[in-house]
Design a protein around this motif. Sequence first.
Motif, PDB file in Angstrom:
ATOM      1  N   THR A  62       0.868  -1.182   0.000  1.00  9.92           N
ATOM      2  CA  THR A  62       0.000   0.000   0.000  1.00  9.92           C
ATOM      3  C   THR A  62       0.899   1.224   0.000  1.00  9.92           C
ATOM      4  O   THR A  62       2.047   1.170   0.452  1.00  9.92           O
ATOM      5  N   PHE A  63       0.392   2.328  -0.505  1.00  9.09           N
ATOM      6  CA  PHE A  63       1.210   3.532  -0.600  1.00  9.09           C
ATOM      7  C   PHE A  63       1.651   4.020   0.779  1.00  9.09           C
ATOM      8  O   PHE A  63       0.851   4.098   1.707  1.00  9.09           O
ATOM      9  N   SER A  99       5.144   1.434  -8.084  1.00 12.40           N
ATOM     10  CA  SER A  99       4.354   2.620  -8.385  1.00 12.40           C
ATOM     11  C   SER A  99       4.687   3.775  -7.447  1.00 12.40           C
ATOM     12  O   SER A  99       5.079   3.559  -6.296  1.00 12.40           O
ATOM     13  N   VAL A 100       4.519   4.979  -7.959  1.00  9.68           N
ATOM     14  CA  VAL A 100       4.614   6.194  -7.142  1.00  9.68           C
ATOM     15  C   VAL A 100       3.397   7.054  -7.456  1.00  9.68           C
ATOM     16  O   VAL A 100       2.766   6.907  -8.503  1.00  9.68           O
ATOM     17  N   ARG A 101       3.070   7.946  -6.530  1.00  9.65           N
ATOM     18  CA  ARG A 101       2.044   8.948  -6.782  1.00  9.65           C
ATOM     19  C   ARG A 101       2.408  10.211  -6.020  1.00  9.65           C
ATOM     20  O   ARG A 101       3.118  10.167  -5.010  1.00  9.65           O
ATOM     21  N   SER A 113      -3.755   8.388 -11.253  1.00 14.82           N
ATOM     22  CA  SER A 113      -3.626   7.002 -11.720  1.00 14.82           C
ATOM     23  C   SER A 113      -3.696   5.977 -10.610  1.00 14.82           C
ATOM     24  O   SER A 113      -3.770   4.785 -10.877  1.00 14.82           O
ATOM     25  N   ASN A 114      -3.573   6.425  -9.356  1.00 19.25           N
ATOM     26  CA  ASN A 114      -3.511   5.535  -8.203  1.00 19.25           C
ATOM     27  C   ASN A 114      -2.444   4.473  -8.453  1.00 19.25           C
ATOM     28  O   ASN A 114      -1.320   4.821  -8.794  1.00 19.25           O
ATOM     29  N   THR A 115      -2.751   3.189  -8.318  1.00 16.13           N
ATOM     30  CA  THR A 115      -1.729   2.153  -8.495  1.00 16.13           C
ATOM     31  C   THR A 115      -1.535   1.756  -9.954  1.00 16.13           C
ATOM     32  O   THR A 115      -0.695   0.912 -10.261  1.00 16.13           O
ATOM     33  N   ASP A 116      -2.272   2.358 -10.867  1.00 19.47           N
ATOM     34  CA  ASP A 116      -2.176   2.014 -12.284  1.00 19.47           C
ATOM     35  C   ASP A 116      -0.930   2.603 -12.954  1.00 19.47           C
ATOM     36  O   ASP A 116      -0.624   2.279 -14.085  1.00 19.47           O
ATOM     37  N   ILE A 154       3.403  -3.376  -6.425  1.00 20.54           N
ATOM     38  CA  ILE A 154       2.068  -3.754  -6.892  1.00 20.54           C
ATOM     39  C   ILE A 154       2.126  -5.098  -7.629  1.00 20.54           C
ATOM     40  O   ILE A 154       3.032  -5.333  -8.430  1.00 20.54           O
ATOM     41  N   SER A 155       1.151  -5.964  -7.376  1.00 24.88           N
ATOM     42  CA  SER A 155       0.876  -7.178  -8.163  1.00 24.88           C
ATOM     43  C   SER A 155       2.077  -8.062  -8.463  1.00 24.88           C
ATOM     44  O   SER A 155       2.355  -8.373  -9.619  1.00 24.88           O
TER      45      SER A 155
END
Length: 175
Positions: A62-63, A99-101, A113-116, A154-155
């Motif tokens: 999770t972020f 991922s980053v945001r 984009s959240n986790t995308d 992620i994933s």
Amino acid sequence: MRIRAIRTTALIAVVSIIATVAVEQALAAIDSSQSTTVTANMAARRITAVREDIASTTTSTTFVTLATASITIPSGQSGLITAQFTGESLCNGSGGWCSVRLLIDGTEMVPQSNTDFAFDSPGTTNDWESHTVERTWSGAAAGVHTISLQWAVISGATSFRVDDWVLDVEFWRQS
């Protein structure tokens, strides 16, 4: 010789003016809501940079926050905030991505984009690469705004390491 120096100085001034106009036109094309064009042609008013040359690693799915930066918009002004994160990246795992945001005051900046958003994906061992992400926020009002950089695996990605990174935040006045 003196005439050459004067011509060189004049040439540098002209190039600087052209570059400024080009930046203003490029900023006019920045899309802050994925469908609205934002014009910020009053020049950068504030710039904040956070830098780190010590590696950090996360295994969080999770972020979690890696870094924050604050930027102050003066009273009576509003505008566009841009945030850019650049750094060496190493993503490990059997699949998925790292991922980053970027958040402004707790809300994801645009595009959202959240986790995308895949900042990096697993490669071979010690597959260090340099990556960049940039996000914007239009209509930021006067006051102090906090930009947070968050990261996660992620994933199927199992670890995410960044090193020698920079988080730059700029305020471009619109009014």
